[in-house]
Design a protein around this motif. Structure first.
Motif, PDB file in Angstrom:
ATOM      1  N   LEU A 119      48.824  30.391  54.435  1.00  0.00           N
ATOM      2  CA  LEU A 119      48.705  29.002  53.992  1.00  0.00           C
ATOM      3  C   LEU A 119      47.918  28.179  55.016  1.00  0.00           C
ATOM      4  O   LEU A 119      47.044  27.389  54.652  1.00  0.00           O
ATOM      5  N   ALA A 157      47.075  28.111  45.287  1.00  0.00           N
ATOM      6  CA  ALA A 157      47.608  26.914  44.624  1.00  0.00           C
ATOM      7  C   ALA A 157      48.073  25.881  45.641  1.00  0.00           C
ATOM      8  O   ALA A 157      47.759  24.695  45.546  1.00  0.00           O
ATOM      9  N   LEU A 158      48.836  26.335  46.656  1.00  0.00           N
ATOM     10  CA  LEU A 158      49.430  25.410  47.626  1.00  0.00           C
ATOM     11  C   LEU A 158      48.398  24.782  48.559  1.00  0.00           C
ATOM     12  O   LEU A 158      48.593  23.680  49.057  1.00  0.00           O
ATOM     13  N   SER A 159      47.322  25.506  48.836  1.00  0.00           N
ATOM     14  CA  SER A 159      46.357  25.071  49.860  1.00  0.00           C
ATOM     15  C   SER A 159      45.419  23.962  49.417  1.00  0.00           C
ATOM     16  O   SER A 159      44.693  23.400  50.230  1.00  0.00           O
ATOM     17  N   GLY A 160      45.395  23.691  48.095  1.00  0.00           N
ATOM     18  CA  GLY A 160      44.415  22.731  47.583  1.00  0.00           C
ATOM     19  C   GLY A 160      43.100  23.377  47.187  1.00  0.00           C
ATOM     20  O   GLY A 160      42.248  22.722  46.579  1.00  0.00           O
ATOM     21  N   ILE A 196      49.502  32.263  44.921  1.00  0.00           N
ATOM     22  CA  ILE A 196      50.454  31.228  45.329  1.00  0.00           C
ATOM     23  C   ILE A 196      49.838  30.368  46.455  1.00  0.00           C
ATOM     24  O   ILE A 196      49.918  29.138  46.445  1.00  0.00           O
TER      25      ILE A 196
END
Lengths: 414, 414
Positions: A215, A159-162, A156
């Motif tokens: 994150l 995905a969010l971190s780039g 997850i």
């Protein structure tokens, strides 16, 4: 008589409330640097990593647990050098035991979902009330104050971190990193935060709360590249196996594998052309300078691949090394982990079941730092059972009487 | 009246001999934690990162330098908060200046090719002779004692460490990580090593040599997965976008992008099936338990993709969140860097040319650690020119006379 050198963090004690991967890796680093780590587990179940397949035991390495004394290799890896106590944090009596532990300690680390430690009465405020010198580190998905972020798992956060979208070919799907980079990076920053707070404590005499987000840690890594500026300048950011603005640069195919090579500068490019048996390319108007090599990168890469595909990896490496061109085989992790340079520095280390030998080299992460006046490495301690070191910690360290321990045990607290 | 909180490493001074990315990122972290960093550059040329495209200046963001005061965004990012002096380490007079700097300092960091610092007379032995309390960190490709390893670049280390082969689909080529993970990881371990040595110095009164290798740091990360055990147990190690032994787990395609989702456990799997509008799959013999979901992972993944491909990413996320299933969009780095959770914690930070505004949000890495009793952040210092802070450091800190500075300058030493 030779003396064993000390480890740099000797004299520091850690109360370790962590489980799974991110938190335990932080306390593993502290243990390998010489801190005494006391791992606290729920009496029923304990660390989730105890249930990770595969296991090692009397039948060797197995996918499903067969015997009571089979140990998850995840647990064997991450709990190395740690002392283990049982403590049911959901029981009210646990708060006093926690406070007693914290009074003897310098550091607490936890990676519960944000808010949980406070709810259990083992958060920063409770720890500080017991010991104002305590450095208390919270490791979470989105930060200690984000109470809505929900469960953060490595994939997850990737995905969010780039990070996923930074790899791969343009127009192709994103790439999931095969190593749990989000789970691993936050603990490394946690250790920096803890040691920085310990340094501040030398000046102020008091501890503090250190708060690291998975994150945030991974996004800060992604942010070192100038994504928006590159986009504004019309430069490709997602470039796959090669970087054409530095051509020739990247990964090329061989008959039996791949190599990475870098020949950005003039001298290196000419070395590459000689290795390819085509020295005349160095004078070819399409390849004779850095600017034209970049302009004709597609053509250049095809020529390199056409050459390297015809040769074994080892031969491509040999020929390029002979010309002084930086090159390396793309190795499988199993080969990488036994590189003598890495083994010699304990950057990877063997692990073993305490009672059974394994025919497989169970090799895992070491501490990748060398000190001239200190050593790294792990105490010969492993909480095989939950509560393995209850006596050593509760009786010897905290001075609990046998009667008190008996009472706590009967109540299911320890 | 509110007081600005201190930074945790205030009072520590760093002599920074580093260049390019790995070394400067280590000293950037130290600067952001409050250490005073004095960046030493060759009078001619200086740090290589000054020549990295793109640049920012009076014409905004440009691929090629147009004006004298255009600044490479790499330099603007990595030299933040550092004081800059010029010193030609190849000149014999530089050794005395280096010794004078080291006498005032706590830490030296260098990332020359192994052996170079000693040859220049600015290695650990020279530093220790000037100041036995100095903590001297060497950051290199293969370790300070590896004099044959040659030039280590990020892509070479990614290849050797096994990291490239850990990602991607079975049978497909390896994957070059789009973030310079090898260049970034060794400095993080360097900072841990430096702070651990500073802690040891509180006990012993003396410093030491800290030695971190890029290959070792990244290989130790790769080694946290049990590669040889998984192979021995017949478990796939390289699994691409999804992990079938945890199915459904991984990255799935939407109409306009991708999502990562995790529905390993029963409750989550049923939530996923409801989100898909197919709650009956929860009772289907092929998907009704974890074991059968793993056995039918290929079929299950196809069904999920068939559903998610028909919907925008935001809608897939919304529907899964409503069912409590961990899910996230796979974001582009530009979107990831401006996440309010990350911005609010200074895990990414804006940077700007000291004289010219930019219309583009130049956002880069911050310090991804929060402290309750300290702040992080950078001094308003940037060596725009090489030797920008010569006066402040050589005259004010070291007490060099104007005549002496004039002499050193005339000789090209500073």
């Amino acid at each position: 008589m030779t003396q064993t050198p000390p480890r740099p963090l000797e004299g520091l004690r850690v109360i370790d409330l962590t489980r799974a991967l991110a938190g335990p890796y932080a306390t593993l680093l502290l243990a390998g640097l010489g801190a005494e780590v006391i791992k606290v587990e729920q009496p029923q179940g304990g660390d989730l990593a105890r249930e990770n397949s595969p296991y090692v035991g009397r039948d060797g390495i197995v996918v499903e647990r067969r015997h009571e004394d089979d140990i998850s290799i995840s647990h064997l890896t991450r709990a190395r050098g740690k002392y283990g106590v049982a403590l049911d944090l959901k029981k009210p009596e646990a708060r006093q035991v926690f406070a007693d532990l914290v009074r003897t300690a310098d550091i607490v680390v936890e990676n519960f979902t944000a808010g949980t430690a406070d709810r259990l009465g083992v958060g920063y405020e409770a720890a500080r009330a017991a010991n104002p010198r305590i450095v208390y580190c919270s490791l979470s998905g989105f930060g200690a104050d984000d109470l809505e972020g929900g469960k953060a798992m490595d994939v997850i956060i990737q995905a969010l971190s780039g990070a996923m979208f930074s790899s791969g070919e343009p127009g192709e799907p994103p790439v999931r990193f095969g190593i749990p980079i989000a789970d691993m990076l936050a603990p490394v920053f946690s250790v920096i935060g803890i040691l920085a707070a310990i340094e501040q404590r030398h000046r102020t005499g008091v501890g503090q709360h250190v708060d690291v987000s998975m994150l945030g840690a991974l996004t800060s890594f992604v942010a070192i590249e100038n994504w928006s500026a590159m986009a504004a300048a019309g430069m490709a950011s997602r470039t796959g196996l090669t970087v054409r603005r530095l051509s020739p640069f990247g990964v090329f195919e061989c008959a039996d594998g791949y190599v990475a090579l870098v020949a950005v500068h003039e001298k290196l490019a000419r070395g590459l052309f000689r290795a390819m048996g085509a020295p005349e390319l160095g004078d070819d108007s399409r390849f004779a300078s850095r600017d034209v090599r970049v302009a004709n990168a597609h053509d250049l890469e095809e020529r390199i691949n056409a050459w390297s595909r015809g040769l074994p990896t080892a031969e491509v490496v040999r020929r390029l090394e002979a010309e002084g061109v930086p090159v390396a085989p793309v190795r499988h992790p199993e080969d990488a982990l036994v590189d003598p340079r890495v083994v010699g520095r304990n950057e990877t280390m063997p692990i073993a079941h305490p009672d059974y030998d394994s025919e497989i080299d169970l090799r895992t992460a070491g501490i990748p730092i060398q000190f001239s006046e200190a050593r790294t490495g792990f105490d010969d301690a492993l909480p095989v059972r939950i509560g393995e070191h209850n006596d050593a910690i509760y009786r010897t360290l905290l001075g609990y009487s046998p009667e008190m321990l008996e009472k706590l045990s009967a109540a299911g607290v320890v």
